[in-house]
Design a protein around this motif. Sequence first.
Motif, short mmCIF file in Angstrom:
data_model
loop_
_atom_site.label_atom_id
_atom_site.label_comp_id
_atom_site.label_asym_id
_atom_site.label_seq_id
_atom_site.Cartn_x
_atom_site.Cartn_y
_atom_site.Cartn_z
N ARG A 1 38.49 72.65 26.01
CA ARG A 1 37.83 72.87 24.82
C ARG A 1 38.43 73.55 23.80
O ARG A 1 38.49 73.09 22.54
CB ARG A 1 36.58 73.99 25.29
CG ARG A 1 35.62 74.38 24.10
CD ARG A 1 34.66 75.14 24.57
NE ARG A 1 35.00 76.25 25.64
CZ ARG A 1 34.37 76.99 26.45
NH1 ARG A 1 33.01 76.54 26.45
NH2 ARG A 1 34.84 77.95 26.88
N ALA A 2 39.45 74.44 23.88
CA ALA A 2 40.28 75.08 22.83
C ALA A 2 40.88 73.99 22.13
O ALA A 2 41.21 73.90 20.94
CB ALA A 2 41.08 76.16 23.38
N ALA A 3 41.52 72.96 23.00
CA ALA A 3 42.69 72.15 22.27
C ALA A 3 41.79 71.12 21.44
O ALA A 3 42.29 70.76 20.35
CB ALA A 3 43.28 71.19 23.45
N ILE A 4 40.36 70.90 21.91
CA ILE A 4 39.70 69.89 21.12
C ILE A 4 39.13 70.59 19.85
O ILE A 4 39.21 70.15 18.63
CB ILE A 4 38.48 69.30 21.84
CG1 ILE A 4 39.29 68.26 22.85
CG2 ILE A 4 37.46 68.49 20.94
CD1 ILE A 4 37.98 67.87 24.12
N ALA A 5 38.75 71.93 20.06
CA ALA A 5 38.48 72.60 18.88
C ALA A 5 39.32 72.89 17.86
O ALA A 5 39.07 72.87 16.73
CB ALA A 5 37.72 73.99 19.58
N ARG A 6 40.58 73.24 18.26
CA ARG A 6 41.68 73.26 17.29
C ARG A 6 42.22 71.78 16.86
O ARG A 6 42.50 72.00 15.78
CB ARG A 6 42.81 74.11 17.78
CG ARG A 6 42.37 75.54 18.13
CD ARG A 6 43.43 76.37 18.79
NE ARG A 6 42.83 77.77 18.97
CZ ARG A 6 43.27 78.32 20.20
NH1 ARG A 6 44.23 77.82 20.98
NH2 ARG A 6 42.82 79.51 20.33
N GLY A 7 42.21 71.14 17.65
CA GLY A 7 42.91 69.83 17.18
C GLY A 7 42.28 68.73 16.59
O GLY A 7 42.45 68.07 15.85
N GLU A 8 40.80 68.83 16.88
CA GLU A 8 39.66 67.93 16.38
C GLU A 8 38.58 68.54 16.23
O GLU A 8 37.37 68.37 16.89
CB GLU A 8 39.65 66.87 17.56
CG GLU A 8 40.92 65.86 17.67
CD GLU A 8 40.51 64.59 18.58
OE1 GLU A 8 39.61 63.94 18.07
OE2 GLU A 8 40.97 64.71 19.65
N PRO A 9 38.48 69.57 15.13
CA PRO A 9 37.25 70.24 15.03
C PRO A 9 35.81 69.39 14.82
O PRO A 9 34.87 69.96 15.07
CB PRO A 9 37.48 71.14 13.91
CG PRO A 9 38.80 70.47 13.25
CD PRO A 9 39.63 69.94 14.15
N GLU A 10 36.25 68.32 14.18
CA GLU A 10 35.04 67.59 14.02
C GLU A 10 34.28 66.81 15.00
O GLU A 10 33.12 67.04 15.38
CB GLU A 10 35.33 66.47 12.85
CG GLU A 10 35.58 67.04 11.46
CD GLU A 10 36.09 65.86 10.57
OE1 GLU A 10 36.30 64.85 10.73
OE2 GLU A 10 36.42 66.28 9.29
N LEU A 11 35.03 66.35 16.05
CA LEU A 11 34.86 66.08 17.28
C LEU A 11 33.94 67.07 18.09
O LEU A 11 33.09 66.83 18.57
CB LEU A 11 36.03 65.23 18.07
CG LEU A 11 35.76 64.87 19.69
CD1 LEU A 11 34.67 63.70 19.51
CD2 LEU A 11 37.14 64.49 20.19
N TYR A 12 34.81 68.28 18.09
CA TYR A 12 34.01 69.11 18.94
C TYR A 12 32.57 69.71 18.27
O TYR A 12 31.77 69.79 19.01
CB TYR A 12 35.16 70.42 18.58
CG TYR A 12 34.69 71.86 19.17
CD1 TYR A 12 34.59 71.91 20.88
CD2 TYR A 12 34.02 72.86 18.51
CE1 TYR A 12 34.08 73.08 21.24
CE2 TYR A 12 33.67 73.90 19.21
CZ TYR A 12 33.55 73.93 20.69
OH TYR A 12 33.16 75.07 21.31
N THR A 13 32.48 69.84 17.07
CA THR A 13 31.43 70.03 16.39
C THR A 13 30.21 69.09 16.84
O THR A 13 29.10 69.22 17.05
CB THR A 13 31.52 70.26 15.07
OG1 THR A 13 32.45 71.12 14.52
CG2 THR A 13 30.12 70.37 14.17
#
Length: 64
Positions: A4-16
């Motif tokens: 989750r942290a990797a996606i949130a930092r690396g791809e914040p739009e995808l995470y959202t």
Amino acid sequence: MTGRAAIARGEPELYTRRLAELWRFHADGTLRPHVHAEIPLTEAARAHDVIESRRNRGKVVLIP
């Protein structure tokens, strides 16, 4: 950095988008967490024992 942290930092739009999708699933009843046990807060030690011994097959919920 994983998960989750990797996606949130690396791809914040995808995470959202994914987070919003999960909340929609929860709201419409598609996603329903499995509750293994509801245990009174006064028995929190027992709840910890269940989790630490890996006997649970779902969430262990403490009830105030």
